[in-house]
Design an enzyme around this catalytic site. Structure first.
Site, PDB file in Angstrom:
ATOM      1  N   HIS A   1       0.308  -1.888   0.309  1.00  0.00           N
ATOM      2  CA  HIS A   1      -0.023   0.279   0.031  1.00  0.00           C
ATOM      3  C   HIS A   1       1.218   1.239  -0.001  1.00  0.00           C
ATOM      4  CE1 HIS A   1      -3.057  -2.911   1.851  1.00  0.00           C
ATOM      5  NE2 HIS A   1      -3.829  -2.218   1.044  1.00  0.00           N
TER       6      HIS A   1
ATOM      7  N   SER B   1      -2.844  -8.373   2.793  1.00  0.00           N
ATOM      8  CA  SER B   1      -2.605  -8.301   4.438  1.00  0.00           C
ATOM      9  C   SER B   1      -3.125  -9.418   4.780  1.00  0.00           C
ATOM     10  CB  SER B   1      -4.194  -7.425   4.261  1.00  0.00           C
ATOM     11  OG  SER B   1      -4.060  -6.444   3.733  1.00  0.00           O
TER      12      SER B   1
END
Ligand code: PAF
Length: 281
Positions: free
Chosen positions: A37, A187
């Protein structure tokens, strides 16, 4: 750093910035932020005056309720990380703020794009993704929006949604960020058992081998190579391996000189689904 929880607050802030001719870069996320990210954030910071990151675990894109319940929520860490990266704005709406009482997806017609691979295995997933990204774009009004190539099919879907809705947003594709051992950052990686985490780099090793073999082997031989590799692996279960042409994601039987291809893979490590892809040639 501004943290906004309501659409109205962020909308007013963005209008003010636009009146000052600030360019707006946007990184939509579902939180549990990692270096993947952050590479999108860095891309946005380089190219825009204001970077907005949203954190919203979007219920309409989960076909598996268990996956939604278990999705890691690390909002305090996420905010700290975004502060370290000097992000100007974080948008953290709740479900009601986004959907009101109507938590459903808009139905899109994406042609082949949402029928295959992730679309085939996760029913309704891409309508959910397109719905939330459109709703967030309406509020954040970005000039540029950043998406990782790890979710390459999602990237193509979002480009198509922007075309269908005639939105004035530039979609920026960012390269996959990997752990030192090659595992694509996700994630979901934190949910892997130690044993599965150790085994997971095989996925990228396999893709690299495929990209090497593609120079001399047929498409059929590449499928056979991957199937055999995972048939002999007790920890990782292959859900799909596909070689596709990049623009319309059509299936490939033979490589043609002027087309561009990617190999895509989805693997279960116990009940955790890992995806990855690689450009061929
Ligand atoms: O890639 C993701 O994290 C999500 O699909 C996105 C784009 C934030 C939409 O919920």
């Amino acid at each position: 750093m501004h943290i906004f929880y309501s659409k109205k607050e962020i909308f007013d802030y963005i209008l003010l910035e636009k009146s000052k001719k600030s360019s707006i870069g946007f990184v939509p996320t579902m939180g549990a932020l990692h270096d993947g990210h952050m590479s999108l954030v860095e891309g946005s910071k380089k190219e825009n005056n204001i970077t907005v990151v949203s954190i919203f675990v979007n219920p309409t894109q989960f076909d598996n309720p268990d996956d939604l319940i278990k999705y890691p929520i690390t909002t305090n860490n996420d905010i700290a990380l975004l502060k370290q990266h000097d992000v100007e704005v974080v948008f953290i709406p709740n479900i009601e703020e986004i959907y009101g009482s109507n938590v459903i997806s808009e139905e899109y017609s994406f042609g082949n794009l949402d029928k295959v691979m992730e679309g085939e295995h996760r029913k309704g997933h891409f309508d959910g993704v397109a719905t939330i990204v459109k709703l967030l774009f309406d509020t954040v009004m970005p000039d540029n929006a950043y998406f990782g190539e790890k979710d390459f099919q999602q990237l193509q879907i979002i480009k198509k949604m922007v075309e269908i809705k005639k939105l004035d947003v530039n979609i920026v594709a960012c390269p996959i960020v990997r752990e030192d051992d090659g595992l694509a950052m996700s994630s979901r990686n934190v949910r892997l058992t130690e044993e599965h985490r150790k085994e997971a780099p095989i996925i990228y090793k396999c893709l690299k081998e495929v990209s090497e073999l593609a120079k001399t082997k047929s498409v059929e031989e590449l499928y056979a190579f991957v199937n055999e590799l995972f048939n002999n692996n007790d920890l990782l279960e292959l859900e799909y391996f596909e070689i596709r042409e990049i623009n319309n994601l059509s299936k490939v039987t033979d490589f043609q000189l002027h087309n561009e291809y990617r190999a895509f893979i989805a693997v279960f490590a116990q009940n955790i689904r890992l995806i990855d892809n690689i450009r061929l040639f």
